[in-house]
Design an enzyme around this catalytic site. Structure first.
Site, PDB file in Angstrom:
ATOM      1  N   ASP A 317      43.854  30.079 122.237  1.00 14.39           N
ATOM      2  CA  ASP A 317      44.088  28.886 123.050  1.00 14.39           C
ATOM      3  C   ASP A 317      45.545  28.483 122.856  1.00 14.39           C
ATOM      4  O   ASP A 317      46.277  29.109 122.070  1.00 14.39           O
ATOM      5  CB  ASP A 317      43.127  27.742 122.666  1.00 14.39           C
ATOM      6  N   HIS A 362      37.490  29.128 136.829  1.00 18.20           N
ATOM      7  CA  HIS A 362      37.327  28.100 137.888  1.00 18.20           C
ATOM      8  C   HIS A 362      38.448  27.058 137.854  1.00 18.20           C
ATOM      9  O   HIS A 362      38.570  26.262 138.776  1.00 18.20           O
ATOM     10  CB  HIS A 362      35.928  27.448 137.828  1.00 18.20           C
TER      11      HIS A 362
HETATM   12  C1  LIG Z   1      37.705  23.850 130.251  1.00 21.04           C
HETATM   13  S1  LIG Z   1      38.281  24.312 128.698  1.00 21.04           S
HETATM   14  C2  LIG Z   1      37.179  25.608 128.261  1.00 21.04           C
HETATM   15  C3  LIG Z   1      36.954  25.705 126.795  1.00 21.04           C
HETATM   16  C4  LIG Z   1      35.877  26.697 126.340  1.00 21.04           C
HETATM   17  N1  LIG Z   1      36.148  28.036 126.806  1.00 21.04           N
HETATM   18  C5  LIG Z   1      34.487  26.272 126.778  1.00 21.04           C
HETATM   19  O1  LIG Z   1      33.684  27.133 127.099  1.00 21.04           O
HETATM   20  O2  LIG Z   1      34.190  25.071 126.796  1.00 21.04           O
HETATM   21  C6  LIG Z   1      39.778  25.180 129.106  1.00 21.04           C
HETATM   22  C7  LIG Z   1      40.541  25.660 127.874  1.00 21.04           C
HETATM   23  O3  LIG Z   1      41.648  26.449 128.332  1.00 21.04           O
HETATM   24  C8  LIG Z   1      42.751  26.171 127.506  1.00 21.04           C
HETATM   25  N2  LIG Z   1      43.982  26.547 128.225  1.00 21.04           N
HETATM   26  C9  LIG Z   1      44.544  25.924 129.291  1.00 21.04           C
HETATM   27  N3  LIG Z   1      45.656  26.585 129.660  1.00 21.04           N
HETATM   28  C10 LIG Z   1      45.773  27.644 128.831  1.00 21.04           C
HETATM   29  C11 LIG Z   1      46.713  28.715 128.739  1.00 21.04           C
HETATM   30  N4  LIG Z   1      47.754  28.809 129.589  1.00 21.04           N
HETATM   31  N5  LIG Z   1      46.529  29.639 127.788  1.00 21.04           N
HETATM   32  C12 LIG Z   1      45.476  29.565 126.920  1.00 21.04           C
HETATM   33  N6  LIG Z   1      44.551  28.573 126.959  1.00 21.04           N
HETATM   34  C13 LIG Z   1      44.705  27.620 127.913  1.00 21.04           C
HETATM   35  C14 LIG Z   1      42.634  24.679 127.256  1.00 21.04           C
HETATM   36  O4  LIG Z   1      43.387  24.291 126.136  1.00 21.04           O
HETATM   37  C15 LIG Z   1      41.132  24.540 127.047  1.00 21.04           C
HETATM   38  O5  LIG Z   1      40.759  24.690 125.706  1.00 21.04           O
END
Ligand SMILES: C[S@@+](CC[C@H](N)C(=O)[O-])C[C@H]1O[C@@H](n2cnc3c(N)ncnc32)[C@H](O)[C@@H]1O
Length: 468
Positions: A317, A362
């Site tokens: 992350d 999504h």
């Molecule tokens: C909606 S959450 C999903 C978290 C987890 N996978 C779940 O099932 O609940 C989206 C995640 O993507 C991470 N994220 C957003 N942009 C990112 C990037 N460019 N690279 C890596 N992680 C990212 C956010 O920090 C967040 O933890």
């Protein structure tokens, strides 16, 4: 509850046809072809379904000694864990009740008053903004004058807005001018995640939704995260996407975190569906490695790890998120590690068996989803699996109405906040074909009772991966 037989929600009511004429009176059958459905169901048939299934439900409550549902402040706010047959009975009641209400209300009156729905958001926003649920103790009463003084909203406006909220069973007036809590206002007073959810919906989503058409008019392609209704509403068009705006405002970011906890803790989204509905056992047997991309604090990986002791997990992350991940117990810490990583840059873990994206794809419009997934390729070994755990939309009318409403609303939320989208199985197939034709898309699988699907693709190109 859902799935390709979602029209009838289980065998017990297969004699009750769907009522709303979707697709001009046609519905998608299991084989993907369409079949004609009746456009009207006998009102009495629906009422009989409601009575029959409600009896099963009420009997179950009584059998286990759980209080019956109610709106009063001392009512239970959580449902008991239902066995599958009772879960189905409850879904039947919800579905048939909604259909009966629609039919009895009629198209003219339904449409007229649906157009007023935003006023529900207005009174709910008032309750949230002025923290009225916390302005007097649960179980006690307060007058409008007392609440007005406590929260700083003049009495006339407080009274009219609160009396509207009461039409949605949030608070009630127990005697003239005297307000008491209900189960719903108690939830807002005592459940921080629910309070965050309501705050996020009324203060972030609602203004974003109201500006979405203006944003689309300005940028009709609607595929840039800096050109959304949210950006328009926050004066950040062409400046920054929503996540950056939230990153600068810890209170808002924390509220969104709480809102997501409330949403994903709700029924139909439990991580257990993913844990129990994929063949992890054969991966476990060979000590496979899974990379959990955008895996936040690793709660998905740790749940799988707890059940499959030979698998290894790398949770990736953004640095800020990884830095705040809680320490894991020793038995899990030896197999679950964290790695800061931006998923728009080349994947650093080469040769893993599975790359998982849960609630990630999504959040991206196609052009960004393609860019993100292409970052995997230089790390993939032949046969590596890409798993996506997201909603997977079906044709209109195939899903039960309750799930369909939630999933299509989520699609709109993705539009308003991020110019992103929910996808159909065909959309995912096309997406993988655009990422690289050397992916073989295996399709979707949706566990019974779950709103999220597991979509899978296998890499059949060159073996780029080293050892994970
Ligand atoms: C909606 S959450 C999903 C978290 C987890 N996978 C779940 O099932 O609940 C989206 C995640 O993507 C991470 N994220 C957003 N942009 C990112 C990037 N460019 N690279 C890596 N992680 C990212 C956010 O920090 C967040 O933890």
């Amino acid at each position: 509850m859902s799935g390709k037989d979602g029209e009838t929600l289980g065998g017990s009511t297969s004699d009750v046809p769907s009522t709303i004429p979707e697709n001009n009176g046609t519905k998608e059958a299991e084989n993907g072809q369409t079949q004609t459905v009746k456009s009207t169901t006998s009102l009495v048939e629906l009422a009989k379904t409601i009575a029959r299934e409600t009896e099963k439900l009420e009997k179950y409550y009584k059998d286990i000694g759980h209080p019956l549902p109610g709106w009063e402040v001392d009512s239970s706010v959580d449902l008991p864990k239902f066995p599958d047959d009772i879960k189905k009975a409850r879904e039947e009641v919800v579905k048939a009740t909604k259909e009966l209400e629609y039919l009895v209300t009629g198209p003219t009156e339904s449409l007229r008053w649906m157009a007023w729905d935003h006023n529900n958001s207005l009174s709910l926003h008032t309750v949230y903004h002025y923290q009225i649920a916390k302005s007097f103790p649960v179980g006690e009463t307060a007058t409008y004058t007392q609440i007005s003084e406590k929260v700083g909203l003049d009495e006339l406006n407080l009274r009219r807005l609160l009396r509207h909220a009461m039409t949605n069973r949030i608070f009630k007036e127990v005697s003239p001018g005297v307000v008491a809590h209900t189960a719903a206002s108690k939830l807002l007073a005592e459940n921080q995640a629910m309070d965050d959810w309501v705050g996020f919906c009324t203060e972030d989503l609602w203004p974003a939704a109201a500006r979405t058409i203006a944003a689309i008019e300005l940028n009709p392609s609607a595929n840039e995260p800096t050109q959304t209704g949210f950006c328009y509403a926050n004066n950040t068009t062409d400046v920054e996407p929503m996540f950056v705006t939230f990153g600068k405002d810890p209170k808002r970011a924390k509220r969104m975190g709480g809102a997501m906890t409330s949403l994903t803790g709700g029924e139909g989204y439990e991580v257990s569906y993913l844990v129990n509905s994929y063949d992890w056992a054969s991966l476990d047997a060979r000590g496979a490695t899974l990379v959990d991309i955008g895996g936040s604090h690793g709660f998905v990986s740790t749940e799988i790890a707890a059940k499959y002791p030979n698998m290894k997990f790398i949770v990736q992350d953004l640095p800020k998120t990884v830095a705040t991940a809680p320490e894991l117990p020793a038995d899990l810490a030896s197999r679950v590690s964290f790695q800061p990583y931006d998923f728009f840059t080349p994947q650093p873990v080469k040769g893993a068996d599975v790359y998982l994206y849960r609630w990630i794809v999504h959040n991206q419009a196609d052009k960004y989803a393609i860019k993100m997934l292409q970052q995997l390729i230089p790390a993939l070994k032949k046969g590596a699996r890409v798993l996506i755990n997201d909603h997977c939309l079906r044709r209109p009318g195939v899903e039960n109405m309750w799930d369909e409403k939630i999933m299509r609303t989520m699609d709109l939320v993705m539009l308003t906040l991020l110019n992103a989208q929910e996808r159909t199985e065909e959309d995912f197939r096309e997406l993988f074909a655009k990422v690289d034709p050397r992916f073989r898309f295996l399709g979707e699988k949706r566990p019974e009772g779950c709103r999220m699907a597991i979509l899978e693709a296998v890499w059949e190109g060159e073996d780029f991966g080293g050892e994970a």
